[in-house]
Write a protein that holds these residues in place. Structure first.
Motif, PDB file in Angstrom:
ATOM      1  N   PRO A 109       2.830  -5.035  -3.928  1.00 23.48           N
ATOM      2  CA  PRO A 109       1.604  -3.977  -4.676  1.00 23.48           C
ATOM      3  C   PRO A 109       0.781  -3.039  -4.750  1.00 23.48           C
ATOM      4  O   PRO A 109      -0.157  -4.068  -3.500  1.00 23.48           O
ATOM      5  N   GLY A 110       0.695  -2.354  -4.937  1.00 22.42           N
ATOM      6  CA  GLY A 110      -0.102  -1.159  -4.319  1.00 22.42           C
ATOM      7  C   GLY A 110       0.417  -0.043  -3.544  1.00 22.42           C
ATOM      8  O   GLY A 110      -0.216   0.327  -2.767  1.00 22.42           O
ATOM      9  N   GLU A 111       1.380  -0.754  -2.812  1.00 22.17           N
ATOM     10  CA  GLU A 111       2.192  -0.189  -1.149  1.00 22.17           C
ATOM     11  C   GLU A 111       2.758   1.217  -2.021  1.00 22.17           C
ATOM     12  O   GLU A 111       3.255   1.025  -3.247  1.00 22.17           O
ATOM     13  N   GLY A 112       3.142   2.497  -1.008  1.00 21.71           N
ATOM     14  CA  GLY A 112       3.852   3.863  -1.117  1.00 21.71           C
ATOM     15  C   GLY A 112       4.993   3.642  -1.225  1.00 21.71           C
ATOM     16  O   GLY A 112       5.475   2.675  -0.098  1.00 21.71           O
ATOM     17  N   PHE A 113       5.983   3.735  -2.079  1.00 23.11           N
ATOM     18  CA  PHE A 113       7.481   3.744  -1.844  1.00 23.11           C
ATOM     19  C   PHE A 113       8.198   5.774  -2.143  1.00 23.11           C
ATOM     20  O   PHE A 113       7.323   6.185  -3.186  1.00 23.11           O
ATOM     21  N   TYR A 114       8.883   6.111  -1.779  1.00 28.98           N
ATOM     22  CA  TYR A 114       9.296   7.253  -1.361  1.00 28.98           C
ATOM     23  C   TYR A 114      10.372   6.894  -2.645  1.00 28.98           C
ATOM     24  O   TYR A 114      11.853   6.126  -2.160  1.00 28.98           O
ATOM     25  N   TYR A 115      11.525   8.271  -3.508  1.00 33.76           N
ATOM     26  CA  TYR A 115      12.401   8.461  -3.462  1.00 33.76           C
ATOM     27  C   TYR A 115      12.647   9.962  -3.925  1.00 33.76           C
ATOM     28  O   TYR A 115      11.880  10.581  -3.475  1.00 33.76           O
ATOM     29  N   GLU A 116      14.016  10.099  -4.681  1.00 34.06           N
ATOM     30  CA  GLU A 116      14.763  11.147  -4.065  1.00 34.06           C
ATOM     31  C   GLU A 116      15.517  11.311  -6.257  1.00 34.06           C
ATOM     32  O   GLU A 116      15.685  10.652  -6.438  1.00 34.06           O
ATOM     33  N   LYS A 117      14.940  12.534  -6.428  1.00 34.56           N
ATOM     34  CA  LYS A 117      15.758  12.915  -8.239  1.00 34.56           C
ATOM     35  C   LYS A 117      17.121  13.998  -7.495  1.00 34.56           C
ATOM     36  O   LYS A 117      16.293  14.545  -6.665  1.00 34.56           O
ATOM     37  N   ASN A 118      18.381  13.374  -8.664  1.00 37.53           N
ATOM     38  CA  ASN A 118      18.921  14.359  -8.098  1.00 37.53           C
ATOM     39  C   ASN A 118      18.507  15.984  -9.202  1.00 37.53           C
ATOM     40  O   ASN A 118      19.473  16.420  -7.758  1.00 37.53           O
ATOM     41  N   ASN A 119      18.213  16.029  -9.532  1.00 43.23           N
ATOM     42  CA  ASN A 119      18.096  17.743 -10.273  1.00 43.23           C
ATOM     43  C   ASN A 119      16.847  18.486  -9.235  1.00 43.23           C
ATOM     44  O   ASN A 119      17.323  19.250  -9.605  1.00 43.23           O
ATOM     45  N   ASP A 120      16.070  18.041  -8.337  1.00 45.01           N
ATOM     46  CA  ASP A 120      15.437  18.450  -7.753  1.00 45.01           C
ATOM     47  C   ASP A 120      15.796  18.564  -6.192  1.00 45.01           C
ATOM     48  O   ASP A 120      14.990  19.301  -5.113  1.00 45.01           O
ATOM     49  N   GLY A 121      16.500  17.730  -5.254  1.00 43.53           N
ATOM     50  CA  GLY A 121      16.483  17.329  -3.584  1.00 43.53           C
ATOM     51  C   GLY A 121      15.362  16.940  -3.796  1.00 43.53           C
ATOM     52  O   GLY A 121      15.061  17.001  -1.989  1.00 43.53           O
ATOM     53  N   VAL A 194      -1.968  -8.620  -2.667  1.00 51.31           N
ATOM     54  CA  VAL A 194      -2.570  -7.140  -2.518  1.00 51.31           C
ATOM     55  C   VAL A 194      -3.994  -7.306  -1.557  1.00 51.31           C
ATOM     56  O   VAL A 194      -4.804  -7.926  -1.810  1.00 51.31           O
ATOM     57  N   GLY A 195      -3.977  -6.448  -0.805  1.00 44.61           N
ATOM     58  CA  GLY A 195      -5.440  -6.522  -0.011  1.00 44.61           C
ATOM     59  C   GLY A 195      -4.928  -7.735   0.809  1.00 44.61           C
ATOM     60  O   GLY A 195      -4.536  -8.376   1.581  1.00 44.61           O
ATOM     61  N   GLU A 196      -6.138  -8.305   0.877  1.00 43.83           N
ATOM     62  CA  GLU A 196      -7.135  -9.958   1.489  1.00 43.83           C
ATOM     63  C   GLU A 196      -6.357 -11.020   0.091  1.00 43.83           C
ATOM     64  O   GLU A 196      -6.349 -12.720   0.410  1.00 43.83           O
ATOM     65  N   GLY A 197      -6.306 -10.506  -1.279  1.00 44.28           N
ATOM     66  CA  GLY A 197      -5.629 -11.399  -2.310  1.00 44.28           C
ATOM     67  C   GLY A 197      -4.080 -11.452  -2.686  1.00 44.28           C
ATOM     68  O   GLY A 197      -3.650 -10.781  -2.137  1.00 44.28           O
ATOM     69  N   GLU A 198      -4.526 -11.755  -4.656  1.00 39.16           N
ATOM     70  CA  GLU A 198      -3.231 -12.119  -4.268  1.00 39.16           C
ATOM     71  C   GLU A 198      -3.345 -12.750  -5.890  1.00 39.16           C
ATOM     72  O   GLU A 198      -4.126 -12.999  -6.700  1.00 39.16           O
ATOM     73  N   LEU A 199      -2.263 -11.318  -6.413  1.00 40.34           N
ATOM     74  CA  LEU A 199      -2.359 -11.214  -8.360  1.00 40.34           C
ATOM     75  C   LEU A 199      -1.578 -12.754  -8.719  1.00 40.34           C
ATOM     76  O   LEU A 199      -0.955 -13.179  -7.905  1.00 40.34           O
ATOM     77  N   TYR A 200      -2.275 -13.530  -9.831  1.00 42.31           N
ATOM     78  CA  TYR A 200      -1.982 -14.142 -10.881  1.00 42.31           C
ATOM     79  C   TYR A 200      -2.227 -13.600 -11.998  1.00 42.31           C
ATOM     80  O   TYR A 200      -2.710 -12.950 -12.650  1.00 42.31           O
ATOM     81  N   PRO A 201      -0.731 -14.304 -12.888  1.00 42.24           N
ATOM     82  CA  PRO A 201      -0.950 -13.363 -14.114  1.00 42.24           C
ATOM     83  C   PRO A 201      -2.085 -14.122 -14.754  1.00 42.24           C
ATOM     84  O   PRO A 201      -2.678 -15.313 -15.214  1.00 42.24           O
ATOM     85  N   VAL A 202      -2.803 -13.193 -15.877  1.00 42.76           N
ATOM     86  CA  VAL A 202      -3.891 -14.112 -16.609  1.00 42.76           C
ATOM     87  C   VAL A 202      -3.554 -13.237 -18.035  1.00 42.76           C
ATOM     88  O   VAL A 202      -3.985 -11.723 -18.105  1.00 42.76           O
ATOM     89  N   ARG A 215      -4.935  -0.209  -6.707  1.00 40.67           N
ATOM     90  CA  ARG A 215      -4.002  -0.631  -5.599  1.00 40.67           C
ATOM     91  C   ARG A 215      -3.240   0.435  -5.240  1.00 40.67           C
ATOM     92  O   ARG A 215      -1.921   0.656  -6.124  1.00 40.67           O
ATOM     93  N   SER A 216      -3.423   1.802  -4.032  1.00 41.65           N
ATOM     94  CA  SER A 216      -2.523   2.132  -3.959  1.00 41.65           C
ATOM     95  C   SER A 216      -1.587   2.404  -3.155  1.00 41.65           C
ATOM     96  O   SER A 216      -2.353   2.188  -2.552  1.00 41.65           O
ATOM     97  N   PHE A 217      -0.796   4.116  -2.416  1.00 40.48           N
ATOM     98  CA  PHE A 217      -0.807   4.412  -1.606  1.00 40.48           C
ATOM     99  C   PHE A 217      -1.905   5.446  -0.994  1.00 40.48           C
ATOM    100  O   PHE A 217      -2.171   5.578   0.574  1.00 40.48           O
TER     101      PHE A 217
END
Length: 263
Positions: A109-121, A194-202, A215-217
């Protein structure tokens, strides 16, 4: 064991529904989480210790109200050593596994990722939200306005453009929802770290003043909730093209930038 009817009434009032099943349990969720932490800390501090190496995995089993520890060797001696040096608690159950788990490439969670869209390249970047499943398909949630339709393949920076780890299958942007689901390809695993912790459902109802962490890229930001019911009109060429309702406004300690919304 029994459940106090007064407690049952309060819980159903909180849920605003009578369709709530309440069962007594011996251990609290926080108690089991504490056991999980003890095992995690031992493994982290003793990476070459035979006791740690014998632990294949461990999990908080909500249904059984226990912590389940999977051991590669699960003799009476192994269990006794675990209890003596790691944690001796009646909330722990042990089971033998047939072989070690296969290491998968982790998505956090919070990591960055990449993608491309068909209509813009162009190459776009956004952030991973949190793990979930749809119809038993493992994946994660991110911003719907990033992955606007199904079939968008995503990849992580360190894998290079050619190594995709998943693709969008659902995207919804209307009313109070702006979310997309990304299913993971075989060989990849979504964590809760996430970092040094962990997500739990609340389950909670947010209130003004509650601190929200992002948390993000682009790193970590945090700040208080300033509004819990905001509606925003998005416009293009002088026309309202979309309205989001029931939004929560947060005053972060820094300016956010494009691509952080998935986090």
């Amino acid at each position: 064991m029994y459940v106090d009817e007064l407690v049952v009434g309060k819980l159903r009032n909180m849920a605003q529904s009578d369709d709530v099943i309440i069962r007594p349990c011996k251990y609290s969720y926080n108690y089991l989480l504490d056991i999980m932490s003890k095992i995690r800390e031992f493994c982290a501090d003793n990476r070459s210790n035979p006791l740690a190496l014998n632990i294949d995995s461990y999990s908080l089993n909500d249904k059984e109200n226990i912590v389940l520890v999977n051991l590669l060797n699960c003799t009476d001696v192994d269990v006794k050593s675990f209890k003596e040096y790691i944690c001796n608690d009646s909330a722990i159950s042990f089971i033998k596994v047939n072989g070690p788990s296969i290491l998968l490439s982790s998505v956090n969670p919070g990591e960055g990722f990449y993608y491309e869209k068909n209509n813009d390249g162009d190459i776009h970047q956004t952030s991973v939200g949190y793990r979930c499943k749809i119809n038993n398909v493992a994946g994660f949630v991110t911003a719907g306005h990033s992955l606007e339709y199904s079939g968008i393949k995503v990849y992580k920076e360190f894998n290079g453009k050619s190594s995709y780890f998943g693709e969008s299958t659902i995207s919804y942007q209307e009313g109070p929802v702006d979310a997309a689901f990304v299913k993971l390809y075989s060989g990849f695993d979504m964590t809760g770290i996430v970092g040094e912790g962990e997500l739990y459902p609340v389950a909670m109802t947010p209130a003004v003043g509650t601190i929200i962490n992002l948390r993000s890229f682009n790193g970590h930001a945090y700040g208080p909730i300033t509004d819990i019911n905001k509606e925003v009109n998005y416009k293009e060429n002088g026309v309202i093209v979309q309205t989001f309702t029931g939004l929560i406004e947060v005053n972060f300690d820094r300016m956010t930038i494009k691509g952080e919304s998935g986090g």
